[in-house]
Design a protein around this motif. Structure first.
Motif, PDB file in Angstrom:
ATOM      1  N   PHE A 214      10.246   7.443  -7.280  1.00 44.08           N
ATOM      2  CA  PHE A 214      10.597   5.894  -7.002  1.00 44.08           C
ATOM      3  C   PHE A 214      11.297   5.483  -8.283  1.00 44.08           C
ATOM      4  O   PHE A 214      11.001   5.706  -9.243  1.00 44.08           O
ATOM      5  N   PRO A 215      12.047   4.429  -8.270  1.00 46.23           N
ATOM      6  CA  PRO A 215      12.699   3.612  -9.193  1.00 46.23           C
ATOM      7  C   PRO A 215      11.558   2.795 -10.080  1.00 46.23           C
ATOM      8  O   PRO A 215      10.447   2.801  -9.555  1.00 46.23           O
ATOM      9  N   ASP A 216      12.171   2.016 -10.985  1.00 44.54           N
ATOM     10  CA  ASP A 216      10.957   0.975 -11.606  1.00 44.54           C
ATOM     11  C   ASP A 216      10.993  -0.103 -10.856  1.00 44.54           C
ATOM     12  O   ASP A 216       9.848  -0.787 -10.484  1.00 44.54           O
ATOM     13  N   PHE A 217      12.183  -0.744 -10.458  1.00 46.54           N
ATOM     14  CA  PHE A 217      12.215  -1.742  -9.731  1.00 46.54           C
ATOM     15  C   PHE A 217      13.224  -2.008  -8.362  1.00 46.54           C
ATOM     16  O   PHE A 217      14.199  -0.922  -8.551  1.00 46.54           O
ATOM     17  N   VAL A 218      12.892  -2.378  -7.285  1.00 42.62           N
ATOM     18  CA  VAL A 218      13.867  -2.610  -6.172  1.00 42.62           C
ATOM     19  C   VAL A 218      14.265  -3.989  -6.120  1.00 42.62           C
ATOM     20  O   VAL A 218      13.520  -5.015  -6.459  1.00 42.62           O
ATOM     21  N   ILE A 219      15.583  -4.191  -5.844  1.00 41.35           N
ATOM     22  CA  ILE A 219      16.043  -5.645  -5.475  1.00 41.35           C
ATOM     23  C   ILE A 219      16.095  -5.800  -4.162  1.00 41.35           C
ATOM     24  O   ILE A 219      17.099  -4.973  -3.513  1.00 41.35           O
ATOM     25  N   LEU A 220      15.639  -6.479  -3.510  1.00 45.57           N
ATOM     26  CA  LEU A 220      15.481  -6.968  -2.030  1.00 45.57           C
ATOM     27  C   LEU A 220      15.884  -8.047  -1.475  1.00 45.57           C
ATOM     28  O   LEU A 220      15.930  -9.169  -2.422  1.00 45.57           O
ATOM     29  N   SER A 221      16.276  -8.275  -0.314  1.00 47.58           N
ATOM     30  CA  SER A 221      16.602  -9.461   0.259  1.00 47.58           C
ATOM     31  C   SER A 221      15.026 -10.342   0.300  1.00 47.58           C
ATOM     32  O   SER A 221      14.156  -9.470   0.563  1.00 47.58           O
ATOM     33  N   ARG A 222      15.167 -11.584   0.437  1.00 49.58           N
ATOM     34  CA  ARG A 222      13.941 -12.339   0.516  1.00 49.58           C
ATOM     35  C   ARG A 222      13.434 -12.241   1.888  1.00 49.58           C
ATOM     36  O   ARG A 222      12.052 -12.447   2.034  1.00 49.58           O
ATOM     37  N   ASP A 223      14.143 -11.626   2.677  1.00 49.47           N
ATOM     38  CA  ASP A 223      13.770 -11.662   4.334  1.00 49.47           C
ATOM     39  C   ASP A 223      13.067 -10.112   4.444  1.00 49.47           C
ATOM     40  O   ASP A 223      12.845  -9.973   5.593  1.00 49.47           O
ATOM     41  N   TYR A 224      13.251  -9.171   3.429  1.00 47.42           N
ATOM     42  CA  TYR A 224      12.858  -7.589   3.582  1.00 47.42           C
ATOM     43  C   TYR A 224      11.127  -7.993   3.877  1.00 47.42           C
ATOM     44  O   TYR A 224      10.503  -8.286   3.368  1.00 47.42           O
TER      45      TYR A 224
ATOM     46  N   SER B  32       7.476  17.830  -5.450  1.00 47.62           N
ATOM     47  CA  SER B  32       6.307  18.253  -6.333  1.00 47.62           C
ATOM     48  C   SER B  32       5.155  18.967  -5.458  1.00 47.62           C
ATOM     49  O   SER B  32       4.134  19.188  -6.033  1.00 47.62           O
ATOM     50  N   LYS B  33       5.494  19.249  -4.365  1.00 51.17           N
ATOM     51  CA  LYS B  33       4.685  19.783  -3.670  1.00 51.17           C
ATOM     52  C   LYS B  33       4.788  21.412  -3.056  1.00 51.17           C
ATOM     53  O   LYS B  33       4.005  22.292  -3.458  1.00 51.17           O
ATOM     54  N   ASN B  34       5.984  21.518  -2.848  1.00 52.78           N
ATOM     55  CA  ASN B  34       6.584  22.979  -2.591  1.00 52.78           C
ATOM     56  C   ASN B  34       7.861  22.955  -3.548  1.00 52.78           C
ATOM     57  O   ASN B  34       8.765  22.582  -3.639  1.00 52.78           O
ATOM     58  N   LYS B  35       7.645  23.976  -4.503  1.00 51.56           N
ATOM     59  CA  LYS B  35       8.717  24.567  -5.472  1.00 51.56           C
ATOM     60  C   LYS B  35       9.881  24.831  -4.766  1.00 51.56           C
ATOM     61  O   LYS B  35      11.084  24.470  -5.437  1.00 51.56           O
ATOM     62  N   GLU B  36       9.837  25.536  -3.799  1.00 52.52           N
ATOM     63  CA  GLU B  36      11.103  26.104  -3.187  1.00 52.52           C
ATOM     64  C   GLU B  36      12.017  24.647  -2.648  1.00 52.52           C
ATOM     65  O   GLU B  36      13.068  24.567  -2.980  1.00 52.52           O
TER      66      GLU B  36
ATOM     67  N   GLY C 203       7.219   0.880  -9.573  1.00 53.54           N
ATOM     68  CA  GLY C 203       7.090   1.976 -10.473  1.00 53.54           C
ATOM     69  C   GLY C 203       5.984   2.845 -10.342  1.00 53.54           C
ATOM     70  O   GLY C 203       5.973   4.004 -10.602  1.00 53.54           O
ATOM     71  N   ASP C 204       4.893   2.220  -9.819  1.00 52.93           N
ATOM     72  CA  ASP C 204       3.679   3.001  -9.807  1.00 52.93           C
ATOM     73  C   ASP C 204       3.224   3.250  -8.480  1.00 52.93           C
ATOM     74  O   ASP C 204       2.101   3.789  -8.089  1.00 52.93           O
ATOM     75  N   ARG C 205       4.404   3.028  -7.339  1.00 53.87           N
ATOM     76  CA  ARG C 205       4.138   3.538  -6.116  1.00 53.87           C
ATOM     77  C   ARG C 205       3.635   4.960  -5.999  1.00 53.87           C
ATOM     78  O   ARG C 205       4.324   5.863  -6.858  1.00 53.87           O
ATOM     79  N   LYS C 206       2.938   5.486  -5.218  1.00 55.77           N
ATOM     80  CA  LYS C 206       2.712   6.773  -4.676  1.00 55.77           C
ATOM     81  C   LYS C 206       3.181   7.046  -3.335  1.00 55.77           C
ATOM     82  O   LYS C 206       3.000   6.332  -2.492  1.00 55.77           O
ATOM     83  N   ARG C 207       3.498   8.217  -3.128  1.00 62.58           N
ATOM     84  CA  ARG C 207       4.034   8.823  -1.601  1.00 62.58           C
ATOM     85  C   ARG C 207       2.613   8.705  -1.046  1.00 62.58           C
ATOM     86  O   ARG C 207       1.422   8.984  -1.235  1.00 62.58           O
ATOM     87  N   THR C 208       2.848   8.234   0.499  1.00 65.06           N
ATOM     88  CA  THR C 208       1.673   8.236   1.502  1.00 65.06           C
ATOM     89  C   THR C 208       2.468   8.867   2.590  1.00 65.06           C
ATOM     90  O   THR C 208       3.585   9.079   2.714  1.00 65.06           O
ATOM     91  N   VAL C 209       1.502   8.823   3.638  1.00 65.15           N
ATOM     92  CA  VAL C 209       1.885   9.252   4.773  1.00 65.15           C
ATOM     93  C   VAL C 209       2.897   8.315   5.726  1.00 65.15           C
ATOM     94  O   VAL C 209       3.339   8.581   6.741  1.00 65.15           O
ATOM     95  N   GLU C 210       2.885   7.000   4.976  1.00 68.18           N
ATOM     96  CA  GLU C 210       3.438   5.989   5.677  1.00 68.18           C
ATOM     97  C   GLU C 210       5.148   6.133   5.692  1.00 68.18           C
ATOM     98  O   GLU C 210       5.657   6.204   4.311  1.00 68.18           O
ATOM     99  N   GLU C 211       5.998   6.089   6.959  1.00 68.19           N
ATOM    100  CA  GLU C 211       7.121   6.157   6.740  1.00 68.19           C
ATOM    101  C   GLU C 211       7.865   5.128   6.012  1.00 68.19           C
ATOM    102  O   GLU C 211       8.988   5.187   5.408  1.00 68.19           O
ATOM    103  N   LYS C 212       7.226   3.925   5.792  1.00 68.31           N
ATOM    104  CA  LYS C 212       8.031   2.693   5.221  1.00 68.31           C
ATOM    105  C   LYS C 212       7.733   2.898   3.804  1.00 68.31           C
ATOM    106  O   LYS C 212       8.691   2.228   3.157  1.00 68.31           O
ATOM    107  N   GLU C 213       7.154   3.795   3.215  1.00 68.93           N
ATOM    108  CA  GLU C 213       7.142   4.085   1.778  1.00 68.93           C
ATOM    109  C   GLU C 213       8.426   4.760   1.505  1.00 68.93           C
ATOM    110  O   GLU C 213       9.022   4.692   0.178  1.00 68.93           O
ATOM    111  N   LYS C 214       9.070   5.401   2.503  1.00 67.96           N
ATOM    112  CA  LYS C 214      10.224   6.035   2.162  1.00 67.96           C
ATOM    113  C   LYS C 214      11.339   5.067   1.776  1.00 67.96           C
ATOM    114  O   LYS C 214      12.372   5.531   1.344  1.00 67.96           O
ATOM    115  N   ALA C 215      11.579   3.934   2.050  1.00 67.82           N
ATOM    116  CA  ALA C 215      12.439   3.011   1.672  1.00 67.82           C
ATOM    117  C   ALA C 215      12.612   3.076   0.115  1.00 67.82           C
ATOM    118  O   ALA C 215      13.872   2.517  -0.265  1.00 67.82           O
ATOM    119  N   PHE C 216      11.675   2.951  -0.526  1.00 71.26           N
ATOM    120  CA  PHE C 216      11.605   2.924  -2.108  1.00 71.26           C
ATOM    121  C   PHE C 216      11.730   4.167  -2.853  1.00 71.26           C
ATOM    122  O   PHE C 216      11.696   4.396  -4.018  1.00 71.26           O
TER     123      PHE C 216
END
Length: 208
Positions: free
Chosen positions: A65-75, A151-155, A46-59
């Motif tokens: 972002f949601p509050d919790f994600v439910i993941l495989s233990r292998d993720y 949140s950066k570009n209104k259009e 829930g407290d994650r912030k967007r970064t330039v890293e592509e891996k952040e997009k998964a959540f």
């Protein structure tokens, strides 16, 4: 967490600090104690912030972002790769007794979560709802736009909202468990049978 403990914690939150964040620990405890959830990983994002890293997009659920994600233990997060098949769903919390999905912002956020994550557990501590995505949409393109521009570009943000707004939540089917009701005299009645139904449902919840 026992029934009596759950009631006590919910009522203390209402009285002392009625915020979403104060529900997180209770929600996580309830889920992690259930048989179906012992097989997965429940992570607070829930407290994650967007970064330039592509891996952040998964959540990122199209509108945050949601509050919790439910993941495989292998993720394992890998840059420039989204292992969606190892993300089993999410949890979205609202403050205690807040009406669910009555606010348009909440509805857009919820649709974004449901499209991206397929399963959404939605709760305000009093009611628990369990949704599965019925729309069969592949939102990869809009997810890319949403993550980069929200949140950066209104259009661009309006384009994302327009996309999400075409999905109606009013006729969605879901499993619901209402743990407390208001009597005619205004007093609150907690429903132990509903709690038992919820626990049994969670123990057998299909995630994988």
């Amino acid at each position: 967490m026992k029934w009596e403990e759950y009631i006590s914690e919910i009522e203390l939150i209402e009285k002392q600090n009625n915020t979403e964040h104060d529900l997180y620990n209770i929600i996580a405890n309830v889920l992690r104690e259930r048989l179906a959830f012992k097989k997965v990983s429940i992570r607070d994002v829930g407290d994650r912030k967007r970064t330039v890293e592509e891996k952040e997009k998964a959540f990122w659920g199209l509108r945050g972002f949601p509050d919790f994600v439910i993941l495989s233990r292998d993720y394992v997060p890998i840059a420039k790769s989204i292992e969606r098949k190892l993300i089993y769903g999410v949890v979205e919390a609202k403050y205690v007794d807040k009406p669910l999905l009555e606010d348009w912002r909440d509805r857009l956020q919820f649709v974004g979560h449901l499209l991206w994550f397929e399963k959404v557990i939605y709760t305000n501590g009093i009611e628990w709802r369990f949704y599965n995505n019925p729309w069969g949409c592949d939102p990869i393109k809009i997810q890319n736009e949403s993550y980069k521009e929200f949140s950066k570009n209104k259009e661009k943000t309006n384009q994302v909202d327009k996309f999400l707004g075409q999905y109606s939540t009013t006729e969605l089917k879901y499993d619901s468990f209402l743990l407390r009701v208001k009597n005619e005299d205004g007093t609150m009645l907690w429903k132990y049978k509903e709690w038992n139904r919820l626990i049994n449902f969670l123990n057998n919840y299909e995630l994988i």
